[in-house]
Design an enzyme around this catalytic site. Sequence first.
Site, PDB file in Angstrom:
ATOM      1  CG  ASN A 152      -0.441  -0.218   2.489  1.00  0.00           C
ATOM      2  OD1 ASN A 152       0.645  -0.790   2.621  1.00  0.00           O
ATOM      3  ND2 ASN A 152      -1.111   0.240   3.516  1.00  0.00           N
ATOM      4  N   GLY A 232       1.248 -11.867   9.768  1.00  0.00           N
ATOM      5  CA  GLY A 232       2.082 -11.507  10.931  1.00  0.00           C
ATOM      6  C   GLY A 232       2.143 -12.639  11.939  1.00  0.00           C
ATOM      7  CD  GLU A 249       5.019  -0.880  12.782  1.00  0.00           C
ATOM      8  OE1 GLU A 249       3.831  -0.639  13.064  1.00  0.00           O
ATOM      9  OE2 GLU A 249       5.969  -0.373  13.398  1.00  0.00           O
ATOM     10  CB  CYS A 283      -1.916   0.063   8.610  1.00  0.00           C
ATOM     11  SG  CYS A 283      -0.674   1.347   8.545  1.00  0.00           S
ATOM     12  CD  GLU A 380      -6.449  -3.597   8.088  1.00  0.00           C
ATOM     13  OE1 GLU A 380      -6.030  -4.744   7.850  1.00  0.00           O
ATOM     14  OE2 GLU A 380      -5.703  -2.650   8.376  1.00  0.00           O
ATOM     15  CD  GLU A 457       8.631  -0.121  10.777  1.00  0.00           C
ATOM     16  OE1 GLU A 457       7.604   0.226  10.174  1.00  0.00           O
ATOM     17  OE2 GLU A 457       9.509  -0.854  10.269  1.00  0.00           O
TER      18      GLU A 457
HETATM   19  P1  NAD Z   1       0.015  -9.505   3.604  1.00  0.00           P
HETATM   20  O1  NAD Z   1       0.160  -9.944   4.996  1.00  0.00           O
HETATM   21  O2  NAD Z   1      -0.847 -10.291   2.693  1.00  0.00           O
HETATM   22  O3  NAD Z   1       1.451  -9.433   2.889  1.00  0.00           O
HETATM   23  C1  NAD Z   1       2.513  -8.685   3.420  1.00  0.00           C
HETATM   24  C2  NAD Z   1       3.822  -9.260   2.908  1.00  0.00           C
HETATM   25  O4  NAD Z   1       4.006 -10.568   3.449  1.00  0.00           O
HETATM   26  C3  NAD Z   1       3.888  -9.419   1.389  1.00  0.00           C
HETATM   27  O5  NAD Z   1       5.197  -9.099   0.955  1.00  0.00           O
HETATM   28  C4  NAD Z   1       3.607 -10.906   1.190  1.00  0.00           C
HETATM   29  O6  NAD Z   1       4.155 -11.452   0.000  1.00  0.00           O
HETATM   30  C5  NAD Z   1       4.290 -11.501   2.403  1.00  0.00           C
HETATM   31  N1  NAD Z   1       3.774 -12.816   2.821  1.00  0.00           N
HETATM   32  C6  NAD Z   1       2.552 -13.363   2.556  1.00  0.00           C
HETATM   33  N2  NAD Z   1       2.441 -14.559   3.187  1.00  0.00           N
HETATM   34  C7  NAD Z   1       3.603 -14.755   3.862  1.00  0.00           C
HETATM   35  C8  NAD Z   1       4.075 -15.784   4.729  1.00  0.00           C
HETATM   36  N3  NAD Z   1       3.321 -16.851   5.021  1.00  0.00           N
HETATM   37  N4  NAD Z   1       5.303 -15.643   5.288  1.00  0.00           N
HETATM   38  C9  NAD Z   1       6.066 -14.546   5.025  1.00  0.00           C
HETATM   39  N5  NAD Z   1       5.673 -13.550   4.207  1.00  0.00           N
HETATM   40  C10 NAD Z   1       4.452 -13.651   3.633  1.00  0.00           C
HETATM   41  O7  NAD Z   1      -0.465  -7.983   3.669  1.00  0.00           O
HETATM   42  P2  NAD Z   1      -0.827  -7.010   2.462  1.00  0.00           P
HETATM   43  O8  NAD Z   1      -2.159  -7.365   1.908  1.00  0.00           O
HETATM   44  O9  NAD Z   1       0.336  -6.926   1.529  1.00  0.00           O
HETATM   45  O10 NAD Z   1      -0.925  -5.597   3.229  1.00  0.00           O
HETATM   46  C11 NAD Z   1      -2.075  -5.133   3.847  1.00  0.00           C
HETATM   47  C12 NAD Z   1      -1.966  -5.276   5.361  1.00  0.00           C
HETATM   48  O11 NAD Z   1      -0.795  -4.609   5.821  1.00  0.00           O
HETATM   49  C13 NAD Z   1      -3.122  -4.610   6.078  1.00  0.00           C
HETATM   50  O12 NAD Z   1      -3.585  -5.450   7.110  1.00  0.00           O
HETATM   51  C14 NAD Z   1      -2.502  -3.355   6.665  1.00  0.00           C
HETATM   52  O13 NAD Z   1      -3.163  -2.856   7.799  1.00  0.00           O
HETATM   53  C15 NAD Z   1      -1.108  -3.807   6.954  1.00  0.00           C
HETATM   54  N6  NAD Z   1      -0.204  -2.657   7.033  1.00  0.00           N
HETATM   55  C16 NAD Z   1       0.253  -2.252   8.258  1.00  0.00           C
HETATM   56  C17 NAD Z   1       1.062  -1.130   8.371  1.00  0.00           C
HETATM   57  C18 NAD Z   1       1.551  -0.654   9.717  1.00  0.00           C
HETATM   58  O14 NAD Z   1       2.458   0.177   9.744  1.00  0.00           O
HETATM   59  N7  NAD Z   1       0.997  -1.113  10.824  1.00  0.00           N
HETATM   60  C19 NAD Z   1       1.441  -0.430   7.218  1.00  0.00           C
HETATM   61  C20 NAD Z   1       0.971  -0.863   5.984  1.00  0.00           C
HETATM   62  C21 NAD Z   1       0.141  -1.987   5.903  1.00  0.00           C
END
Ligand code: NAD
Length: 477
Positions: A152, A232, A249, A283, A380, A457
């Site tokens: 994002n 996560g 995060e 997020c 969310e 962070e």
């Molecule tokens: P996601 O969890 O689907 O993917 C995040 C990353 O993890 C990607 O690079 C993905 O390829 C990788 N990934 C996927 N499965 C994995 C696994 N099993 N092991 C290791 N890596 C893996 O999230 P998304 O859809 O890319 O992002 C949206 C989410 O991110 C939302 O929930 C949002 O709130 C959160 N977000 C949080 C913050 C913050 O600062 N708190 C900032 C931006 C986004």
Amino acid sequence: MSQSHFIDGQWVAGQSDHLVVAYDPCLAQPFAQLHSCSPAQVDQAVRAARQALPRWQGLNAARRATYLRGFAEQLKQRRDSLVALQMQNNGKPRHEASADVDDAVATFTYYAGLAEQLDARQNAEVALPAPGFRSHTRLEAIGVVGLIVPWNFPLVTSAWKLAPALAAGCTVVLKPSEVTPLIEQVFAEIAHEIGLPQGVLNIVGGGAETGVALSTHPGIDKLSFTGSNKTGSAVMHSAADYCRPLTLELGGKSAILVFDDCDLDQAVEWIIAGICWNAGQMCSATSRLLVQDSIAEPLLARLKNALEKLRVGNPLDDEVDMGPLSSEAQFSKVTACFELARSEGLHCLTGGYALQMPGWFVSPTVYTDVPLDSALWRQEIFGPVLCTHRFSSEAQAVELANDSQYGLVATVVSADLTRAERVAAALEVGHVWINSIQAVFVETSWGGSKGSGIGRELGPWGLSAYQSVKHVTRCLD
Ligand code: NAD
């Protein structure tokens, strides 16, 4: 896109059969594709980072700072192409894509400044109560770090991890999101351009399987992850297998609390910024509006009016306020929420539909008086979908805001600053804005409480996250 990944100072082609495809969300059309890195290539990247570590962490921090300043300068020089790529791949309006580049530049500049102070802070004497002993503090690099980021704010999220990690003396394996597989390549281009020692920065593109290969790799000393709670949790399990440190995060379902002494038009502006910036794919989206009941009717009427005037469309048109959702998966998720709202009989103040356009566009949407047990109130959504609820007292407002599994951010809107500060202190979140848009300064911290994550962070806390503290104590006798 054959040579798409950066391992040990070399551009390499992905060796996995798995293809990652970059889409233009305004057209729902692919414009680039690349093969993911295989687990063997992730292993090569981790080994390269390990090999580069002693020399990199052994440099004076001031020397490392010169590279960070090089990143900031080169990002500035590539501003136009970075803005264009984020508009094309994320669907961000130009002013938002530009803000992301500025943020990345500010991040590298800030951590260059902290790195320049680090040598003087090294070996600081500790005051001890025992006269026969002396002790000093060493701030050491934590080691080889794995950085996994979402799509994002790809440039910003990666900069928030990369800059402090390099400043601390860590070497890095970065895994960008499969949705935005191209933007982080700029860091490799810059590394090459400024002569960053080989192996210090490695970039391994791919999807979940590449992330798994990195997060489960035994050669990583720390993992910093930004993404969904589901992933996560998986990443946390693999960190537990090695008992190694982790920064998380994660998601949010943040509240904006609007009290009856506010300026209604100003409040509407902040509400819209909190849910429509990046088409709500934040997020930190303030996706729960808590409004004092005495102003609910006029505030919601103005909000509806303002949202219906918002210009949604292709960011190539500079007049556009909000672009599309960034991926088909996100589009499906948000439109499924519209269906759910219909099936739950929620009252839709405005929006609630996909736009009749070729890409992944949805209308800015508001559901009012949403029951507290509705999935739309609790989960969310990650789109421009706002749920509202009324409150009658300050205590009730705080209770409603805190009644969430998440605790990332909140916004308080009130003319009474004493009250606003009191409410800010009572909110269970990592960052509160008072009478403001979501202004994020690199000097302040970023991170969540409760289910929104672990660690912080940005600011000096962002640097500490990549440092290991060691004390050396000796007996003087
Ligand atoms: P996601 O969890 O689907 O993917 C995040 C990353 O993890 C990607 O690079 C993905 O390829 C990788 N990934 C996927 N499965 C994995 C696994 N099993 N092991 C290791 N890596 C893996 O999230 P998304 O859809 O890319 O992002 C949206 C989410 O991110 C939302 O929930 C949002 O709130 C959160 N977000 C949080 C913050 C913050 O600062 N708190 C900032 C931006 C986004």
